[in-house]
Scaffold this motif. Structure first.
Motif, PDB file in Angstrom:
ATOM      1  N   GLY A 377      12.701 -42.008 -19.172  1.00  0.00           N
ATOM      2  CA  GLY A 377      12.629 -41.119 -20.331  1.00  0.00           C
ATOM      3  C   GLY A 377      13.977 -40.530 -20.695  1.00  0.00           C
ATOM      4  N   PRO A 378      14.453 -39.539 -19.926  1.00  0.00           N
ATOM      5  CA  PRO A 378      15.710 -38.868 -20.298  1.00  0.00           C
ATOM      6  C   PRO A 378      16.960 -39.572 -19.783  1.00  0.00           C
ATOM      7  CG  PRO A 378      14.694 -37.727 -18.455  1.00  0.00           C
ATOM      8  CD  PRO A 378      13.761 -38.841 -18.829  1.00  0.00           C
ATOM      9  N   CYS A 379      16.923 -40.911 -19.624  1.00  0.00           N
ATOM     10  CA  CYS A 379      18.054 -41.624 -19.033  1.00  0.00           C
ATOM     11  C   CYS A 379      19.306 -41.519 -19.894  1.00  0.00           C
ATOM     12  CB  CYS A 379      17.693 -43.083 -18.788  1.00  0.00           C
ATOM     13  SG  CYS A 379      17.096 -43.943 -20.263  1.00  0.00           S
ATOM     14  N   GLY A 380      19.170 -41.405 -21.219  1.00  0.00           N
ATOM     15  CA  GLY A 380      20.337 -41.288 -22.079  1.00  0.00           C
ATOM     16  C   GLY A 380      21.132 -40.032 -21.795  1.00  0.00           C
ATOM     17  N   VAL A 381      20.444 -38.917 -21.600  1.00  0.00           N
ATOM     18  CA  VAL A 381      21.111 -37.659 -21.264  1.00  0.00           C
ATOM     19  C   VAL A 381      21.743 -37.753 -19.886  1.00  0.00           C
ATOM     20  CG1 VAL A 381      20.766 -35.194 -20.860  1.00  0.00           C
ATOM     21  CG2 VAL A 381      19.575 -36.328 -22.747  1.00  0.00           C
ATOM     22  N   LEU A 382      21.015 -38.306 -18.930  1.00  0.00           N
ATOM     23  CA  LEU A 382      21.526 -38.402 -17.560  1.00  0.00           C
ATOM     24  C   LEU A 382      22.757 -39.299 -17.475  1.00  0.00           C
ATOM     25  CD1 LEU A 382      18.120 -38.707 -15.704  1.00  0.00           C
ATOM     26  CD2 LEU A 382      19.629 -36.743 -15.702  1.00  0.00           C
ATOM     27  N   ALA A 383      22.740 -40.436 -18.179  1.00  0.00           N
ATOM     28  CA  ALA A 383      23.877 -41.347 -18.136  1.00  0.00           C
ATOM     29  C   ALA A 383      25.108 -40.711 -18.771  1.00  0.00           C
ATOM     30  CB  ALA A 383      23.524 -42.655 -18.846  1.00  0.00           C
ATOM     31  N   ALA A 384      24.926 -39.988 -19.873  1.00  0.00           N
ATOM     32  CA  ALA A 384      26.058 -39.316 -20.516  1.00  0.00           C
ATOM     33  C   ALA A 384      26.662 -38.265 -19.590  1.00  0.00           C
ATOM     34  CB  ALA A 384      25.600 -38.687 -21.831  1.00  0.00           C
ATOM     35  N   VAL A 385      25.813 -37.471 -18.939  1.00  0.00           N
ATOM     36  CA  VAL A 385      26.314 -36.456 -18.006  1.00  0.00           C
ATOM     37  C   VAL A 385      26.970 -37.124 -16.805  1.00  0.00           C
ATOM     38  CG1 VAL A 385      25.639 -34.575 -16.476  1.00  0.00           C
ATOM     39  CG2 VAL A 385      24.636 -34.750 -18.757  1.00  0.00           C
ATOM     40  N   GLN A 386      26.363 -38.201 -16.289  1.00  0.00           N
ATOM     41  CA  GLN A 386      26.938 -38.916 -15.149  1.00  0.00           C
ATOM     42  C   GLN A 386      28.336 -39.428 -15.476  1.00  0.00           C
ATOM     43  OE1 GLN A 386      25.414 -40.042 -11.701  1.00  0.00           O
ATOM     44  NE2 GLN A 386      27.609 -39.702 -11.824  1.00  0.00           N
ATOM     45  N   ALA A 387      28.512 -39.976 -16.661  1.00  0.00           N
ATOM     46  CA  ALA A 387      29.819 -40.494 -17.059  1.00  0.00           C
ATOM     47  C   ALA A 387      30.855 -39.383 -17.138  1.00  0.00           C
ATOM     48  CB  ALA A 387      29.695 -41.212 -18.404  1.00  0.00           C
ATOM     49  N   CYS A 388      30.477 -38.242 -17.669  1.00  0.00           N
ATOM     50  CA  CYS A 388      31.416 -37.121 -17.779  1.00  0.00           C
ATOM     51  C   CYS A 388      31.741 -36.531 -16.408  1.00  0.00           C
ATOM     52  CB  CYS A 388      30.839 -36.052 -18.703  1.00  0.00           C
ATOM     53  SG  CYS A 388      30.716 -36.574 -20.427  1.00  0.00           S
ATOM     54  N   VAL A 594      28.987 -45.858 -20.760  1.00  0.00           N
ATOM     55  CA  VAL A 594      27.533 -45.774 -20.695  1.00  0.00           C
ATOM     56  C   VAL A 594      27.003 -47.120 -21.180  1.00  0.00           C
ATOM     57  CG1 VAL A 594      25.486 -44.704 -21.699  1.00  0.00           C
ATOM     58  CG2 VAL A 594      27.420 -43.286 -21.000  1.00  0.00           C
ATOM     59  N   VAL A 595      26.103 -47.706 -20.430  1.00  0.00           N
ATOM     60  CA  VAL A 595      25.576 -49.039 -20.734  1.00  0.00           C
ATOM     61  C   VAL A 595      24.147 -48.908 -21.238  1.00  0.00           C
ATOM     62  CG1 VAL A 595      25.032 -51.319 -19.820  1.00  0.00           C
ATOM     63  CG2 VAL A 595      27.049 -50.089 -18.989  1.00  0.00           C
ATOM     64  N   CYS A 596      23.908 -49.422 -22.455  1.00  0.00           N
ATOM     65  CA  CYS A 596      22.556 -49.446 -23.027  1.00  0.00           C
ATOM     66  C   CYS A 596      22.014 -50.858 -22.878  1.00  0.00           C
ATOM     67  CB  CYS A 596      22.591 -49.035 -24.499  1.00  0.00           C
ATOM     68  SG  CYS A 596      20.986 -49.139 -25.311  1.00  0.00           S
ATOM     69  N   SER A 597      21.021 -50.992 -22.007  1.00  0.00           N
ATOM     70  CA  SER A 597      20.468 -52.314 -21.738  1.00  0.00           C
ATOM     71  C   SER A 597      18.962 -52.202 -21.581  1.00  0.00           C
ATOM     72  CB  SER A 597      21.090 -52.898 -20.462  1.00  0.00           C
ATOM     73  OG  SER A 597      20.485 -54.124 -20.125  1.00  0.00           O
ATOM     74  N   GLU A 598      18.253 -52.875 -22.486  1.00  0.00           N
ATOM     75  CA  GLU A 598      16.794 -52.936 -22.430  1.00  0.00           C
ATOM     76  C   GLU A 598      16.172 -51.541 -22.364  1.00  0.00           C
ATOM     77  OE1 GLU A 598      16.285 -55.535 -19.050  1.00  0.00           O
ATOM     78  OE2 GLU A 598      16.131 -57.285 -20.358  1.00  0.00           O
ATOM     79  N   SER A 599      16.534 -50.708 -23.318  1.00  0.00           N
ATOM     80  CA  SER A 599      15.970 -49.350 -23.482  1.00  0.00           C
ATOM     81  C   SER A 599      16.264 -48.440 -22.298  1.00  0.00           C
ATOM     82  CB  SER A 599      14.450 -49.416 -23.709  1.00  0.00           C
ATOM     83  OG  SER A 599      14.165 -50.167 -24.865  1.00  0.00           O
ATOM     84  N   HIS A 600      17.308 -48.751 -21.547  1.00  0.00           N
ATOM     85  CA  HIS A 600      17.686 -47.920 -20.416  1.00  0.00           C
ATOM     86  C   HIS A 600      19.194 -47.726 -20.420  1.00  0.00           C
ATOM     87  CE1 HIS A 600      17.469 -46.011 -16.535  1.00  0.00           C
ATOM     88  NE2 HIS A 600      18.275 -46.909 -15.982  1.00  0.00           N
ATOM     89  N   PHE A 601      19.624 -46.540 -19.994  1.00  0.00           N
ATOM     90  CA  PHE A 601      21.045 -46.210 -19.972  1.00  0.00           C
ATOM     91  C   PHE A 601      21.503 -46.051 -18.524  1.00  0.00           C
ATOM     92  CE2 PHE A 601      19.670 -44.834 -24.153  1.00  0.00           C
ATOM     93  CZ  PHE A 601      20.713 -45.230 -24.977  1.00  0.00           C
ATOM     94  N   SER A 602      22.646 -46.642 -18.212  1.00  0.00           N
ATOM     95  CA  SER A 602      23.266 -46.534 -16.897  1.00  0.00           C
ATOM     96  C   SER A 602      24.782 -46.440 -17.104  1.00  0.00           C
ATOM     97  CB  SER A 602      22.878 -47.733 -16.014  1.00  0.00           C
ATOM     98  OG  SER A 602      23.098 -48.948 -16.719  1.00  0.00           O
ATOM     99  N   VAL A 603      25.563 -46.576 -16.030  1.00  0.00           N
ATOM    100  CA  VAL A 603      26.999 -46.299 -16.127  1.00  0.00           C
ATOM    101  C   VAL A 603      27.811 -47.374 -15.411  1.00  0.00           C
ATOM    102  CG1 VAL A 603      28.834 -44.647 -15.585  1.00  0.00           C
ATOM    103  CG2 VAL A 603      26.584 -43.808 -16.238  1.00  0.00           C
TER     104      VAL A 603
END
Length: 685
Positions: A377-388, A594-603
Motif C-alpha cells: 500500500g504505502p510503498c511509494g512513501v516508504l521508498a521515497a523516505v528510504q532514498a532520502c 526509487v524504482v517503480c516496478s509492477e505497482s511497487h516501489f523499492s530503492v
C-alpha cells in the motif's frame, strides 16, 4: 474570558515547572488530556510579564543558588515573606504579645500549606494539576494575601477562629497587623476554604463550575479548634502525599509548628469540632491517588523537556535553542479538504495497512539502514523516505569510512538521518519558505458532523507551522519518535507534506485537479511520490512541461519535473513505452533511485557519488537494492556492466522476457545495453 486566561496561564506555569524538572511523562499526560491552544503562553518572558515576576526573577538570577522554575520562585517569595513577618513580630512582641504571635504562626503555617498544595498538585494528574492551579488565588507580589488566624475573644489562650472574608487580618512586611478589605464572593470563599483545609491537594474537577457541582464546598464554621497534634498530622499528610513506603523524618517546619502550638491548653478542645477536623483528614487520606503513567503510550504524545530560558515549547533540553511554535488543532473543514485530495471523498478512510505503517528500521545485520514495510500500500512513501535516508547516510556531512561502515549504522544515527530526511522533504514541499509538521495528540480535537466519516486519525492531529529549515529540523528531531515508532507515522508524513505544499497548490500541480494522492487498493499515485521526491505533486515524470494540441487552437498543458532532483526515479512503465522518465529524475544529484516496478516501489543506490556526475561511465559498477516489503535477510549487490559487446546484449534481449527480472528492465532504461550480474543472489522475478 478571564477564567479562560487564568486557566491558560496556570497551565503554562505548571508546564514550565514540569519541563524544568524533566518530568517528560507527566508533560505527555498533560498534553494528551489538555492540549495547548493558540491562547497558551509559549514564552517564559511573556509568562513572567503576565505574572509580574520581573523583579523576583532578576533577584533570583543573581543569587548563588538560583531556582529554575517560576513556580519555585513564587513559593520561595511566599516563604520568605513569612520569615520576615516572624522576625518583625519577634521584635515587637511586647506590644502585641499574644494576638500577633498567633497570627504570625498561622501565617507561616498557611504559607507552608500553600506550598504543600502546589507540590501535591504537581504530583497529581496533569489535568487535575492545571485545573487546581487555575483555582488558586493570584500569587503575584502585588496581589499576595497574607493569611492568618484571628484570636477568638472568648478564649484567647487556646481557641482560633477563621476570619471572615470581609475583615481579614493581615501582617505587613514590618510585622504589624493591618486590615485589608476583600471582595466577598462564592468562588473566593470556596478557594480560600479549600486551601486552608488542604482539600486542593487531591484530584479535583477540571473547572470551577464542575468542582462546585461535583463536590460542594462545606461551610467553614465560625471557629475551628485543633491541637498541635492535629495540625501536625494534617501537615504530614499534605507534605507526604507521594512518600509511600519511604522513611521520612520530621521536617524543621513541622517541629517549628509543634513548638508554636506546644503552649496551647489541650484540655479545652471542642469535641464536635475535633470530629469535623478528623472527618476532613479522613477524606483527604482516602482521596484518589495520582494516576500511574507507566502504561501510557507516550510515543505519539508531544513531549516537552526544556532547559532554555525564554521558550515553553522548545524541542530539546540540552542542545536545541528556544523555539516558539505556531500550533493549529485540526478542524473538520481542513480534515474534509485533506480527505478530498487524498481519497477523493470525505467518506473514505485510511486502510489498516496505512494506519499500522511507520518508519521502523530493520534489525537485520547489514540492513539496519532499511525501513521495514509491513504490508502493501504505502510503498511509494516508504521508498521515497528510504532514498532520502540513504542520501544522508551515504553523502551527509558525517558520512565517512567504507560502505559497510556507513550502512551498519547505530540506532541514534539512523534516527537522526530519518528526522533530517523528513525535514528536507517537507521543506521542498513548502517551496523552501515554510513547512508544516503534523503531530498526533492522542485525543480527538473535534466531533465530526455531516458528510464526513471519522477514522480516528485526522481528528487527533495538531499541525505546527515553521518558517525556517533549522526550526523544522528541531521540531522533527523532537517528534521523530511519532514517525519512527508511532502507529500513524506514514500518515503523519503524508499529511505534513500536503499541508506544507497546501491543498490548493497541489491541485494546481496536477494535470487534473480532481486527481488523488492515494489510488485504488491504497497504492500511492505518482503525484504523491513526486511530491515527496521533488516537492511538487505533478502527474508526470518527463522534464518540464508538454503541450498537447486539442484542436481549434486549444491545447492541454501537461506538467513534469522542472529541475534536477536529489533522488532519481526508474520506471518499468518506460520499458513498455507507457511513459518517458526525463533526465531530471533519471540522472539525479545523488546516485539513488526509487524504482517503480509492477505497482511497487523499492530503492537502488550506489556508494560512489561519481556515478551521478559521469554520464558516460565505461567501467562496471555496483548497485545495491533494497525492498522493505521483501523481508530481506542480506544485502543484494548487483554488478552493472554498462557497455557490453553487442553480441552479449543481443543474446540477452533474445531471451524469454518472462525470465528477465523486472529490476533489470528498469536498470536498462538508464543504461541501455547493460548486463546485470546478481552475484550469487537469486534474481527477483
Amino acid at each position: 474570558m478571564m477564567g479562560k486566561d487564568v486557566e491558560e496561564v496556570s497551565a503554562s506555569l505548571v508546564r514550565e515547572y514540569l519541563s524544568r524538572k524533566g518530568l517528560k511523562k507527566t508533560i505527555a499526560c498533560m498534553d494528551e488530556e489538555l492540549p495547548r491552544t493558540n491562547s497558551s503562553v509559549n514564552n517564559r518572558s511573556d509568562l513572567r510579564r503576565i505574572l509580574h515576576l520581573e523583579g523576583l526573577y532578576k533577584q533570583n538570577k543573581v543569587e548563588e543558588h538560583s531556582l529554575k522554575s517560576m513556580l519555585e520562585i513564587i513559593v520561595k517569595d511566599r516563604m520568605s515573606e513569612g520569615d520576615k513577618t516572624k522576625v518583625g513580630n519577634h521584635d515587637d512582641k511586647q506590644a502585641y504579645p499574644l494576638e500577633q504571635t498567633m497570627s504570625i504562626s498561622s501565617l507561616d503555617m498557611s504559607v507552608k500549606r500553600d506550598q504543600s498544595c502546589m507540590e501535591s498538585l504537581l504530583c497529581d494528574s496533569p489535568r487535575s494539576s492545571e485545573s487546581s492551579m487555575s483555582q488558586l488565588p493570584s500569587q503575584t507580589p502585588e496581589n499576595t494575601r497574607k493569611k492568618s488566624f484571628a484570636v477568638h475573644p472568648e478564649s484567647e489562650k487556646s481557641v482560633y477562629r477563621l476570619p471572615s472574608s470581609h475583615d481579614l487580618p493581615t501582617v505587613s512586611k514590618e510585622g504589624f497587623l493591618s486590615e485589608k478589605k476583600i471582595l466577598d464572593n462564592d468562588n473566593q470563599k470556596n478557594r480560600s476554604s479549600r486551601i486552608r483545609r488542604g482539600i486542593m491537594a487531591g484530584p479535583i474537577a477540571s473547572s470551577l463550575h464542575e468542582s462546585n457541582r461535583r463536590r460542594p464546598a462545606r461551610k467553614v464554621p465560625s471557629s475551628v479548634t485543633a491541637t498541635s497534634e492535629d495540625f501536625r498530622e494534617s501537615a504530614n499528610w499534605t507534605n507526604g502525599l507521594n512518600t509511600t513506603n519511604t522513611k521520612s523524618n520530621p521536617s524543621s517546619s513541622l517541629e517549628g509548628e509543634s513548638r508554636m502550638f506546644s503552649n496551647l491548653n489541650k484540655g479545652t478542645i471542642d469535641h464536635n469540632r475535633h470530629e469535623r477536623m478528623s472527618e476532613v483528614k479522613h477524606r483527604l487520606k482516602n482521596s484518589a491517588p495520582s494516576p500511574k503513567l507507566d502504561g501510557l503510550h507516550v510515543l505519539e504524545m508531544v513531549l516537552d523537556d526544556i532547559e532554555n530560558e525564554e521558550s515553553l515549547c522548545g524541542v530539546s533540553r540540552t542542545s536545541m535553542p528556544e523555539l516558539s511554535l505556531d500550533k493549529t488543532p485540526m478542524d473538520q473543514m481542513t480534515a474534509t479538504a485533506l480527505k478530498e485530495i487524498i481519497f477523493g471523498s470525505p467518506m473514505a478512510c485510511f486502510t489498516e495497512e496505512w494506519k499500522q505503517q511507520n518508519f521502523t528500521f530493520s534489525d537485520t545485520p547489514g540492513l539496519k539502514y532499511g525501513i521495514v514495510q509491513k504490508k502493501g500500500g504505502p510503498c511509494g512513501v516508504l521508498a521515497a523516505v528510504q532514498a532520502c535516508v540513504l542520501q544522508k547516510l551515504l553523502f551527509g556531512e558525517s558520512s565517512s569510512g567504507s560502505l559497510d561502515q556507513r550502512l551498519e549504522v547505530s540506532n541514534v544515527l539512523r534516527t537522526k538521518c530519518l528526522s533530517r530526511a523528513l525535514a528536507d522533504m517537507l521543506w521542498r514541499a513548502g517551496n523552501m519558505k515554510r513547512a508544516v509538521v503534523a503531530i498526533n495528540t492522542g485525543r480527538s480535537l473535534f466531533i465530526p458532523i455531516g458528510r464526513y466519516k471519522s477514522d480516528g486519525i485526522l481528528e487527533m492531529i495538531t499541525y505546527v507551522t515553521v518558517d525556517t529549515l533549522d526550526d523544522l529540523t528541531l521540531v522533527l528531531e523532537k517528534h521523530v519518535r511519532q514517525f519512527e515508532s508511532g502507529p500513524f507515522g506514514c500518515i503523519l508524513l503524508t499529511i505534513s507534506a500536503i499541508l506544507s505544499r497546501t491543498i490548493a497548490t497541489i491541485q494546481s500541480d496536477m494535470d487534473v485537479p480532481t486527481s488523488t494522492l492515494i489510488g485504488a487498493h491504497g497504492y500511492c499515485t505518482q503525484e504523491l511520490v513526486n511530491l515527496l521526491l521533488c516537492g511538487r505533486a505533478v502527474s508526470n515524470v518527463f522534464d518540464d512541461e508538454m503541450k498537447l494540441d486539442s484542436g481549434n487552437g486549444n491545447f492541454t498543458l501537461l506538467k513534469g519535473i522542472k529541475t534536477r532532483c536529489n533522488i532519481g526515479l526508474l520506471s518499468l512503465f518506460e520499458h513498455y513505452n507507457i511513459c518517458k522518465v526525463g533526465s531530471h529524475l533519471k540522472t539525479p544529484t545523488f546516485p539513488i533511485w526509487v524504482v517503480c516496478s509492477e505497482s511497487h516501489f523499492s530503492v537502488l543506490f550506489c556508494s560512489s557519488e561519481d556515478l551521478a556526475t559521469d554520464h558516460c561511465i565505461e567501467e562496471e559498477f555496483d548497485l545495491y537494492y533494497y525492498d522493505g516489503l521483501a523481508n530481506q535477510q542480506e544485502p543484494i549487490r548487483l554488478t552493472i556492466y554498462p557497455h557490453c559487446p553487442a553480441e552479449a546484449a543481443q543474446s540477452d534481449s533474445d531471451a524469454d522476457s518472462d525470465l528477465i527480472p523486472p529490476l533489470e528492465l528498469c536498470i536498462r532504461t538508464k543504461w541501455r545495453n547493460a548486463v546485470v550480474s546478481w552475484n550469487d543472489t537469486d534474481p527477483i522475478l
